[in-house]
Design an enzyme around this catalytic site. Sequence first.
Site, PDB file in Angstrom:
ATOM      1  N   GLU A 158       0.848  -1.172   0.000  1.00 35.57           N
ATOM      2  CA  GLU A 158       0.000   0.000   0.000  1.00 35.57           C
ATOM      3  C   GLU A 158       0.897   1.239   0.000  1.00 35.57           C
ATOM      4  O   GLU A 158       1.712   1.414   0.908  1.00 35.57           O
ATOM      5  CB  GLU A 158      -0.880  -0.021   1.247  1.00 35.57           C
ATOM      6  CG  GLU A 158      -2.104   0.854   1.138  1.00 35.57           C
ATOM      7  CD  GLU A 158      -2.895   0.896   2.447  1.00 35.57           C
ATOM      8  OE1 GLU A 158      -3.413   1.978   2.748  1.00 35.57           O
ATOM      9  OE2 GLU A 158      -2.967  -0.112   3.159  1.00 35.57           O
ATOM     10  N   ASP A 185      -5.769   9.934   9.506  1.00 39.08           N
ATOM     11  CA  ASP A 185      -4.487   9.399   9.961  1.00 39.08           C
ATOM     12  C   ASP A 185      -4.079   9.899  11.340  1.00 39.08           C
ATOM     13  O   ASP A 185      -4.329  11.041  11.698  1.00 39.08           O
ATOM     14  CB  ASP A 185      -3.388   9.741   8.952  1.00 39.08           C
ATOM     15  CG  ASP A 185      -3.499   8.885   7.715  1.00 39.08           C
ATOM     16  OD1 ASP A 185      -3.506   7.645   7.863  1.00 39.08           O
ATOM     17  OD2 ASP A 185      -3.608   9.436   6.617  1.00 39.08           O
TER      18      ASP A 185
END
Lengths: 260, 396
Positions: free
Chosen positions: A49, A60
């Site tokens: 990824e 995040d």
Amino acid sequence: MSLLKDAILSVTAQGHKAFVPYIMAGDGGLDKLQSTILKLQQLGVTAIEVGIPFTDPVADGPTIERAGERALANGTTLRNVLETLSSFADELTVPLVAMTYLNPILAYGTEKFAQDAKACGIRGVIIPDMPLEESEIVHPALKDASIDLIQLVSLTSTPERIERLTKRSEGFIYAVTVNGITGARSSFALELDEHFKKIQTYTDTPVLAGFGISTPDHVKNFGAFCSGVIVGSKIVDSLALNDWTTIEDLVKASKTAAMK
Amino acid sequence: MTTELKGRFGRFGGQFVPETLMTALQELNAAYDKVKSDESFQDELRYYLKNYVGRQTPLYFAERLTEYCGGAKIYLKREDLNHTGAHKINNALGQALLAKRMGKNKIVAETGAGQHGVATATACALLNLECIVYMGAEDVKRQALNVFRMELLGTKVVAVDKGSATLKDAVNEALRHWVTNIEDTHYILGSAMGPHPFPTIVRDFQRVIGDETRKQILQLENRLPNAVVACVGGGSNSIGMFYPFVEDEGVALYGVEAAGKGIETGMHAAAIQGGQTGVLHGAFMYLLQDDNGFVQEAHSISAGLDYPGVGPEHCHLHEIGRASYGTVSDEEALEGVKLLCRTEGILPALESAHAIYFAANLAKTMAPEDILVICLSGRGDKDVHTISAALGGDFA
């Protein structure tokens, strides 16, 4: 037909668990991207990824946010990540998954993004700030390029949503293991195995667990009730320290996970 | 006509959020639909707006400002006279009552100038809700008085030193907090922005400004105004003022964005005038960004306008041409402050001063029988340090 799904199923067919590391493109400089990806590939990961930095990464946690800030400070953009990836696309044997917030794709142009990403070996895309309901804005372009649009399923998703998301997810299902943002954690809710069982009843698309997975034990424990794991913050931290031993141990755990 | 189909205003708006938030947004939408038609909720809200906030606020004929401009008759909608000193309390109180109905007793909010933070901290103290407010570290410095007020009210203020350390970064952190504490926490978003249903909820709680203005001007002048002017950051006071007039085609609507040091310098906060369409904080809207889709820092002397996006309903009103959007620079806003102080004895917030300056120029181009209403969204006490520093004084 999905290259990503096939890659995961061929791993689980051998009795192993899929292992997908997350890296932040441009953290440590874009010239490191090729060697990092090829080395991870050599370790036997299932897919990689590749995170694209963004100015406002609301999904995040601090580790990936800081990595993103370092990458942005290096001048990393979606454009130069794709350029760099395309320069060694012929050396790739594992599929890449791009993780990017939506606005950089919109600014790049959705059709052009899909075509350029395909040429780089990107087989799947995760867009953390685009739920299924809004996915028409990019899905047709991705479909034309045979790129999977991966859906996240969260602990707060209702049963009806879980069913819909699972059926619509392509490549694999990204099952978020905690309420919150990315980042290492020491504990998880107890009823997770039930949650994963429920997700898997709706589909034969493999389910991967992500968010908070940071130790070989986590890898083994989650491996016991899904097809594999995605490890982000721990990989990002280890790469920043050039600590490949930690990464090797995590990958190894995925190869013994099914034994548990 | 503004449409609300699927949380869209024309092509703007939407729900661009992480999956973890989707269920909460749907719950919020359902809960809001319920209270909208629930008379006991509306009665409760009206009770507090009247007896606690001090509504209705006056629509005041600014005679000396009118004389000074020498054009249209100027009225001020005195949102600065609300409890806590700005329009923000209308929405904060409405959403805090909504959170109580939803059984959520923890509140998270973002704040720029600190007005929404103070309003939210106030509503939470009143209704006994636990409150945490995220505020950019830059703004914490610029608005020290409001930080202290929030803390006095029992709210925890967290300074955000990421990114540009202003409002957009505070929104990022508030969203992260909400994602992580979704089970027992409601996010009181302070402007008419963010994912659906927030732009609609905030507008509905702010439309009291326009509803009152409409009624008052009909009583005072027996007709509707020719023009209405309000400042636009995220756009909550302006959409609250505009919305009840949208169907009245004879009423020109003017939104005023912050030009900061000038649009041409890139140091501004004018998303409609100087941005392109994009996605941030859950909505498709006009956005300050570079060619890579990276969000750019906004710049304005006014912390409350210092935001790189703008509410989706404003984007739509702009696109269909129903509202016009202009800009006023930092320097001009300071002129607006001085003008209102000296002609009317009212110290406006720096945000509202953008509307004052724009409206003063607009009034000059209008006839004496025309009527112009300015939304005076807040008072300027919080800005005295900034104003003093900008005017070269040493009070700061």
